[in-house]
Design a protein around this motif. Structure first.
Motif, mmCIF file in Angstrom:
data_model
loop_
_atom_site.group_PDB
_atom_site.id
_atom_site.type_symbol
_atom_site.label_atom_id
_atom_site.label_comp_id
_atom_site.label_asym_id
_atom_site.label_seq_id
_atom_site.Cartn_x
_atom_site.Cartn_y
_atom_site.Cartn_z
ATOM 1 N N HIS A 114 0.846 -1.191 0.000
ATOM 2 C CA HIS A 114 0.000 0.000 0.000
ATOM 3 C C HIS A 114 0.888 1.250 0.000
ATOM 4 O O HIS A 114 1.082 1.896 1.036
ATOM 5 C CB HIS A 114 -0.922 0.016 1.227
ATOM 6 N N PRO A 115 1.446 1.613 -1.154
ATOM 7 C CA PRO A 115 2.320 2.789 -1.208
ATOM 8 C C PRO A 115 1.522 4.082 -1.026
ATOM 9 O O PRO A 115 0.315 4.128 -1.268
ATOM 10 C CB PRO A 115 2.929 2.702 -2.615
ATOM 11 N N CYS A 116 2.225 5.129 -0.605
ATOM 12 C CA CYS A 116 1.577 6.414 -0.343
ATOM 13 C C CYS A 116 2.234 7.512 -1.180
ATOM 14 O O CYS A 116 3.462 7.573 -1.290
ATOM 15 C CB CYS A 116 1.672 6.777 1.143
ATOM 16 N N PHE A 117 1.385 8.384 -1.756
ATOM 17 C CA PHE A 117 1.853 9.495 -2.589
ATOM 18 C C PHE A 117 1.094 10.758 -2.205
ATOM 19 O O PHE A 117 0.038 10.696 -1.568
ATOM 20 C CB PHE A 117 1.631 9.183 -4.076
ATOM 21 N N TYR A 118 1.649 11.902 -2.633
ATOM 22 C CA TYR A 118 0.923 13.166 -2.504
ATOM 23 C C TYR A 118 1.026 13.912 -3.828
ATOM 24 O O TYR A 118 1.902 13.640 -4.651
ATOM 25 C CB TYR A 118 1.468 14.014 -1.348
ATOM 26 N N HIS A 119 0.100 14.863 -4.030
ATOM 27 C CA HIS A 119 0.068 15.618 -5.284
ATOM 28 C C HIS A 119 0.457 17.064 -5.005
ATOM 29 O O HIS A 119 0.155 17.612 -3.930
ATOM 30 C CB HIS A 119 -1.326 15.550 -5.912
ATOM 31 N N GLN A 120 1.103 17.677 -5.981
ATOM 32 C CA GLN A 120 1.602 19.041 -5.811
ATOM 33 C C GLN A 120 0.482 20.076 -5.733
ATOM 34 O O GLN A 120 0.647 21.132 -5.139
ATOM 35 C CB GLN A 120 2.529 19.409 -6.980
ATOM 36 N N LYS A 121 -0.654 19.764 -6.336
ATOM 37 C CA LYS A 121 -1.780 20.702 -6.340
ATOM 38 C C LYS A 121 -3.044 19.981 -5.906
ATOM 39 O O LYS A 121 -3.086 18.751 -5.832
ATOM 40 C CB LYS A 121 -1.977 21.302 -7.740
ATOM 41 N N ASP A 122 -4.093 20.753 -5.635
ATOM 42 C CA ASP A 122 -5.385 20.148 -5.318
ATOM 43 C C ASP A 122 -5.888 19.349 -6.514
ATOM 44 O O ASP A 122 -5.711 19.765 -7.667
ATOM 45 C CB ASP A 122 -6.416 21.219 -4.960
ATOM 46 N N VAL A 123 -6.509 18.195 -6.218
ATOM 47 C CA VAL A 123 -7.106 17.361 -7.262
ATOM 48 C C VAL A 123 -8.606 17.329 -7.029
ATOM 49 O O VAL A 123 -9.079 16.859 -5.985
ATOM 50 C CB VAL A 123 -6.530 15.929 -7.250
ATOM 51 N N GLU A 124 -9.367 17.855 -7.987
ATOM 52 C CA GLU A 124 -10.823 17.924 -7.869
ATOM 53 C C GLU A 124 -11.445 16.640 -8.405
ATOM 54 O O GLU A 124 -11.298 16.293 -9.573
ATOM 55 C CB GLU A 124 -11.364 19.127 -8.651
ATOM 56 N N GLN A 132 -3.642 19.709 -1.658
ATOM 57 C CA GLN A 132 -2.214 19.716 -1.953
ATOM 58 C C GLN A 132 -1.422 19.125 -0.790
ATOM 59 O O GLN A 132 -1.592 19.507 0.361
ATOM 60 C CB GLN A 132 -1.744 21.151 -2.209
ATOM 61 N N GLY A 133 -0.550 18.135 -1.095
ATOM 62 C CA GLY A 133 0.296 17.516 -0.081
ATOM 63 C C GLY A 133 -0.385 16.465 0.765
ATOM 64 O O GLY A 133 0.257 15.861 1.623
ATOM 65 N N GLU A 134 -1.681 16.212 0.563
ATOM 66 C CA GLU A 134 -2.411 15.235 1.373
ATOM 67 C C GLU A 134 -1.995 13.816 0.991
ATOM 68 O O GLU A 134 -1.875 13.481 -0.183
ATOM 69 C CB GLU A 134 -3.914 15.422 1.166
ATOM 70 N N GLN A 135 -1.785 12.957 1.995
ATOM 71 C CA GLN A 135 -1.288 11.602 1.747
ATOM 72 C C GLN A 135 -2.382 10.718 1.147
ATOM 73 O O GLN A 135 -3.453 10.568 1.726
ATOM 74 C CB GLN A 135 -0.765 10.976 3.040
ATOM 75 N N ILE A 136 -2.081 10.136 -0.019
ATOM 76 C CA ILE A 136 -3.003 9.242 -0.715
ATOM 77 C C ILE A 136 -2.436 7.828 -0.629
ATOM 78 O O ILE A 136 -1.328 7.567 -1.095
ATOM 79 C CB ILE A 136 -3.157 9.634 -2.197
ATOM 80 N N THR A 137 -3.177 6.907 -0.017
ATOM 81 C CA THR A 137 -2.750 5.512 0.085
ATOM 82 C C THR A 137 -3.407 4.707 -1.031
ATOM 83 O O THR A 137 -4.626 4.730 -1.188
ATOM 84 C CB THR A 137 -3.135 4.920 1.445
ATOM 85 N N LEU A 138 -2.577 3.998 -1.816
ATOM 86 C CA LEU A 138 -3.073 3.176 -2.924
ATOM 87 C C LEU A 138 -3.239 1.740 -2.430
ATOM 88 O O LEU A 138 -2.277 1.099 -2.025
ATOM 89 C CB LEU A 138 -2.101 3.218 -4.102
ATOM 90 N N ASN A 139 -4.468 1.231 -2.460
ATOM 91 C CA ASN A 139 -4.753 -0.090 -1.899
ATOM 92 C C ASN A 139 -4.802 -1.203 -2.929
ATOM 93 O O ASN A 139 -4.373 -2.317 -2.664
ATOM 94 C CB ASN A 139 -6.070 -0.063 -1.121
#
Length: 631
Positions: A114-124, A132-139
């Motif tokens: 379950h890797p974790c990434f963040y995005h440089q800008k808001d994603v709508e 922006q910068g919020e941790q997204i966990t890929l399941n």
């Protein structure tokens, strides 16, 4: 279009395996060389190979003095069994699409996947905005109406918010900082993105490293790990596993869409069997590759043997370790069907908090102190070496701490005197030493122990299991039953004797089978044989790290300078007492326990509530020993 083998591997999406390749051309020295079952063989133009997997064969490491600009003139090979522990340095190179992440990063069902990434800008998104910068966990990745999407989750205010992102999602995705500690094997299997290197920091060693240490003395710095891959596959109309380095100088063409499925025998790994549905069993299979030294009798898992794989399922085991002062210790997985009998052995408790964890409502815990403790408060009891206690329950009491009253979590006990009892209150933060006194002479089955007593629990085999040829537990001086775990097993039998079945672990035996067909025999009643399995130090470490449902915090040191201590010989104190302690009259019982107040998130229940800030500052830095559940 023809590609070099290396170009094909670089562009390979592991999710599309297996792929079928045809050899187009290359530079030959009487044929291009590859390895098959340890023998050198050669390709010819026009040969066809089915690629079934891409594995990391070895790791090339470079010492990195400065993470920002790593340069090392002397790379070296790091053994795959290297017992180091590492922290991962986040990759600063962005991923430009979710498809790039899913193509190069391992995403799987375990927590390692379950890797974790963040995005440089808001994603709508339609119903959610990823900040922006919020941790997204890929399941996981799945196909929804013909479109590949990634199942993701973010955590806000301790609440999980699930959503999906299409693999076509564009942007600048960066790896999140990872505070976990990993073994080299974990990093190799899960944490090295395809076609990228991985920078890590060495933190510690799991155990003693007997081979030549490849690092400078006292090195605990950064490394760049570069994987060397190995292609696994099978040739047309052959069943031997082929292993090829991508650097082999040949050109290949992907002919997956035009090949005939009958060209290749259907080979299955244990991972393939795990992904099959229950309705696809039972099946008949031939063993192609089997591990050395497996414990199933009569060589059932030898190459060329035809077996029946009846089903896959989850089975319970007791994880146990040999009790001995020297290392290495042996570790075992004991099935509930084990017919030997056990007698209880004394447990050792390094702190009062461990007494709290071990106490039971069914019987009083009787212990002898092996360390002295001088109480800094009148309200708490001091302890002398040789004092005996009956442990009752947790409680709280008020003490004067730095001029003000402070509530302290304590353990309510009775000190055993010659002909009477004395109430005692031991602070949970107390670093002491205690040895259990055993009065129970009963012999227990393994199933009784797991139901009646709280693990961990110390035992010795008193009657060996006569139903098995060699009882490896009977030779151990004593065992600690550590925890009850659940693991995945295959139920197999010989095709000539399907009524006698054996359980084999799916995760610890890497095997390859050739599917012969469905089993048409009687699948009625059968006898299941479950074996005692001896596991390696690494397998034990992984189980304690990932299978434990509850990890108790390690004991803390006392909050005052320790007094001079005298130790008794543990062997003397640990002898089973034949004399029962005096019967505890109700008039001598300790006061009824109060409900301990909540200490709040992140605070340790063993410390005085008024001094929690001191406790937090005393906690040790994250290290290797904190990865294992305390025994």
């Amino acid at each position: 279009m023809a590609l070099s083998l290396e170009q094909f591997v670089q562009s390979l999406d592991l999710r599309t395996l297996p792929r079928v390749l045809e050899i187009q051309s290359g530079i030959y020295f009487e044929g291009s060389i590859y390895e098959m079952s340890g023998n050198e063989c050669c390709f010819s133009t026009g040969e066809v190979i089915k690629i079934t997997g891409l594995k990391i064969k070895k790791i090339i490491a470079e010492i990195c003095e400065n993470i920002e600009s790593c340069e090392s003139p002397q790379p070296f090979e790091l053994p795959m069994d290297f017992p180091g522990l590492f922290k991962i340095v986040a990759d600063k190179t962005p991923y430009l699409t979710m498809e790039e992440i899913t193509r190069t990063t391992q995403i799987g069902p375990s927590r390692l996947g379950h890797p974790c990434f963040y995005h440089q800008k808001d994603v709508e998104l339609e119903n959610l905005t990823i900040k922006q910068g919020e941790q997204i966990t890929l399941n996981s990745v799945e196909d929804v109406n013909g479109e590949l999407v990634v199942n993701c989750v973010i955590v806000r205010n301790q609440q999980n918010h699930s959503f999906t992102l299409p693999v076509t999602q564009e942007g600048e995705f960066y790896e999140c900082e990872d505070e976990h500690i990993y073994t080299l094997k974990e990093i190799v299997e899960w944490k090295i993105p395809k076609n990228r290197t991985r920078t890590v920091k060495l933190t510690d060693f799991v155990n003693k490293w007997d081979s030549t240490n490849p690092f400078p003395k006292d090195f605990y710095g950064a490394l760049i790990l570069k994987p060397i891959y190995e292609i696994q596959g099978v040739m047309k109309f052959q069943k031997d596993i082929v292993r090829i380095l991508p650097s082999l100088d040949v050109e290949v063409k992907d002919i997956t869409d035009s090949c005939d499925a009958n060209w290749f025998l259907q080979l299955l790994s244990t991972k393939d069997l795990f992904e099959m549905t229950g309705t696809e069993f039972p099946i008949v299979a031939e063993v192609i590759e089997a591990p050395q030294g497996n414990q199933v009798p009569r060589n059932i898992l030898q190459p060329g043997k035809i077996i029946v794989i009846h089903q896959k399922y989850q089975a319970s085991r007791i994880l146990a370790s040999e009790i001995r002062s020297s290392f290495p210790k042996r570790h075992f997985l004991i099935p509930s069907s084990y017919k030997g009998k056990f007698k209880r052995r004394p447990r050792e408790f390094p702190t009062a908090y461990d007494l709290e964890l071990a106490r039971s409502e069914k019987e009083s815990l009787h212990v002898v102190a092996t360390k002295a403790f001088h109480s800094p408060h009148e309200e708490l009891s001091s302890v002398s070496v040789g004092d005996q206690y009956l442990v009752h329950h947790s409680d709280t009491t008020e003490v004067l701490c730095e001029g003000r009253k402070t509530v302290v979590n304590v353990l309510a006990c009775e000190k055993i005197l010659k002909k009477s009892y004395e109430a005692a209150r031991l602070p949970l933060y107390m670093e002491g030493g205690f040895v259990e006194v055993i009065h129970d002479k009963k012999q227990y089955q393994i199933s009784e122990l797991s139901k009646q007593f709280r693990l961990p629990f110390n035992v010795k085999v008193s009657v060996r299991d006569l139903s098995i040829e060699e009882d490896i537990l009977a030779a151990t001086p004593a065992l600690q039953l550590e925890e009850d775990i659940t693991d995945s097993y295959l139920l197999i039998s010989e095709v000539t004797n399907p009524a006698e079945c054996w359980e084999i672990p799916m995760g610890r035996l890497n095997m390859t089978f050739q599917l012969v067909g469905n089993f048409s025999g009687d699948t009625g009643s059968y006898i299941v044989r479950a074996l005692i399995e001896e596991i390696t130090e690494e397998q034990y470490y992984m189980m304690r790290r990932y299978e434990s449902s509850v990890l108790h915090p390690p004991p803390l040191p006392p909050k005052h300078p320790p007094v001079k201590e005298t130790k008794l010989t543990l062997l003397t104190l640990a002898e089973e007492s034949t004399a029962e302690p005096p019967t505890s009259p109700k008039s001598h019982c300790v006061a009824t326990a109060k409900n301990p107040p909540s200490t709040g998130a992140g605070l340790d229940p063993r410390a005085p509530i008024g001094c929690q800030s001191d406790v937090m500052s005393e906690k040790s830095k994250c290290g290797a020993l904190q990865l294992e559940a305390p025994v």
